[in-house]
Every structure is written in C-alpha cells, then in structure tokens.
Design a protein around this motif. Structure first.
Motif, PDB file in Angstrom:
ATOM      1  N   UNK A  36      30.333  -5.633  62.920  1.00  8.04           N
ATOM      2  CA  UNK A  36      30.522  -5.449  61.487  1.00  8.04           C
ATOM      3  C   UNK A  36      31.309  -4.160  61.263  1.00  8.04           C
ATOM      4  N   UNK A  37      32.427  -4.217  60.506  1.00  7.53           N
ATOM      5  CA  UNK A  37      33.217  -2.997  60.267  1.00  7.53           C
ATOM      6  C   UNK A  37      32.384  -1.875  59.646  1.00  7.53           C
ATOM      7  N   UNK A  38      31.433  -2.237  58.801  1.00  7.67           N
ATOM      8  CA  UNK A  38      30.572  -1.227  58.197  1.00  7.67           C
ATOM      9  C   UNK A  38      29.795  -0.438  59.236  1.00  7.67           C
ATOM     10  N   UNK A  39      29.415  -1.101  60.320  1.00  2.20           N
ATOM     11  CA  UNK A  39      28.685  -0.432  61.394  1.00  2.20           C
ATOM     12  C   UNK A  39      29.566   0.637  62.051  1.00  2.20           C
ATOM     13  N   UNK A  40      30.845   0.345  62.190  1.00  3.82           N
ATOM     14  CA  UNK A  40      31.775   1.311  62.782  1.00  3.82           C
ATOM     15  C   UNK A  40      31.857   2.561  61.911  1.00  3.82           C
ATOM     16  N   UNK A  41      32.076   2.362  60.609  1.00  2.00           N
ATOM     17  CA  UNK A  41      32.271   3.511  59.713  1.00  2.00           C
ATOM     18  C   UNK A  41      30.977   4.298  59.506  1.00  2.00           C
ATOM     19  N   UNK A  42      29.846   3.619  59.462  1.00  2.00           N
ATOM     20  CA  UNK A  42      28.562   4.322  59.361  1.00  2.00           C
ATOM     21  C   UNK A  42      28.330   5.171  60.609  1.00  2.00           C
ATOM     22  N   UNK A  43      28.652   4.586  61.769  1.00  2.00           N
ATOM     23  CA  UNK A  43      28.478   5.321  63.027  1.00  2.00           C
ATOM     24  C   UNK A  43      29.445   6.500  63.090  1.00  2.00           C
ATOM     25  N   UNK A  44      30.682   6.301  62.658  1.00  2.00           N
ATOM     26  CA  UNK A  44      31.639   7.419  62.631  1.00  2.00           C
ATOM     27  C   UNK A  44      31.136   8.549  61.731  1.00  2.00           C
ATOM     28  N   UNK A  45      30.567   8.204  60.579  1.00  2.00           N
ATOM     29  CA  UNK A  45      30.009   9.234  59.685  1.00  2.00           C
ATOM     30  C   UNK A  45      28.915  10.027  60.386  1.00  2.00           C
ATOM     31  N   UNK A  46      28.036   9.323  61.111  1.00  2.33           N
ATOM     32  CA  UNK A  46      26.958  10.009  61.831  1.00  2.33           C
ATOM     33  C   UNK A  46      27.515  10.879  62.956  1.00  2.33           C
ATOM     34  N   UNK A  47      28.529  10.377  63.650  1.00  2.00           N
ATOM     35  CA  UNK A  47      29.135  11.148  64.739  1.00  2.00           C
ATOM     36  C   UNK A  47      29.801  12.421  64.213  1.00  2.00           C
TER      37      UNK A  47
END
Length: 168
Positions: A36-47
C-alpha cells in the motif's frame, strides 16, 4: 517483511522518491505482492522522525527525495546481522493439529488431507515461479523460492510421519 528495512536498504545506494521505493520494495518480495503506498509514506515519516532518513529536496519531476542517514546505515547493518528465528506460517497448522489431538477430533485425517492439498497447490505455484525466475536470470528470487519449496517439502514430510504414526 519489514517495509522500514526495505526502505533503508533501497536508500543505501541512492536517493529516491516514495513511489519508486514502493515499486522497488515490491520487487524485493519473493512472491508477487503489493504494498500500500500509504504504508510507504507513513514509514518514511517515521524514519524521518527517528532520524534514520532525511528529506533532501525534490527531483526534476518535483517529487520529494529521501536519503539514508548515518544512523539509518547503522540501523540497517544491525538489522542485517540479527538472526531470524524460524516461524511457520501465520496460521500455524501445528498448533491447530495439537488442539485437534487434545480434544480427540474425529476428523484429524480430513485436516491432514486438506493441509496436504494446500501445500501441494503452493508447491505447484512456487515451482512455476522458480522456473520463471530461473529463465529470467533472477538468481535472488530463484534461491528464495527454492528455500520456500524446501520448507513446504518439510511440512509434507511431517504430515506423512503423523499419518504413518496414526496407522501404526
């Protein structure tokens, strides 16, 4: 599978934007899967929050670029060196079988037959993928699929042992 570490691995050699990271992570998956693209961007925010990745501007198409930090490299290296303990699938058949044995479930043979059928379908699907990856020259995926097939073979051998013990 950890999206976090997939992103860190992909950023290790080059800066990239979110959508390309999504595509590349999907290519790392052994089987054809979607993220899910949202998972990528949420993970990038956390990183970014954890200072493992930084936002480093935009590319020529106005997409936000990300890069791994020194702390991110250290985190990735530590993760790569951690051993992974074997865990059978999420829905562990062994536990279900143990419960069936505990209650004296009268349809244990049916359970075993159904499990064998599912495993055989997976063996056929993975064998087809293994052949595709071999023909494409994708050695990494070929070897990963080979490992999955060996685990499935072990599951079938275990079921055969259970059946043989039941018939003795």
């Amino acid at each position: 599978m950890s999206v976090k570490y997939g992103i860190l691995a992909l950023l290790y050699f080059q800066k990239n934007h979110g959508y390309e990271l999504k595509i590349e992570i999907e290519s790392l998956l052994v089987t054809k899967g979607k993220i899910n693209p949202g998972q990528i961007y949420t993970t990038l925010d956390r990183l970014i929050r954890d200072q493992l990745v930084s936002s480093v501007g935009m590319d020529d198409q106005e997409r936000k670029l990300y890069d791994i930090t020194e702390a991110g490299i250290k985190e990735l290296e530590n993760w790569l060196l951690e051993p992974v303990f074997y865990q059978p699938g999420k829905d562990d058949f062994h536990f279900k079988w143990s419960c069936a044995r505990k209650v004296g479930f009268e349809y244990e043979k049916k359970m075993l037959d159904q499990q064998k059928a599912i495993i055989m379908r997976e063996v056929m699907e993975f064998t087809k993928l293994k052949t595709e990856y071999l023909l494409q020259g994708d050695e990494n995926r070929y070897l990963l699929i080979t490992g999955k097939l060996l685990h499935l073979e072990a599951e079938l051998n275990w079921i055969h042992q259970v059946e043989n013990r039941n018939n003795s």
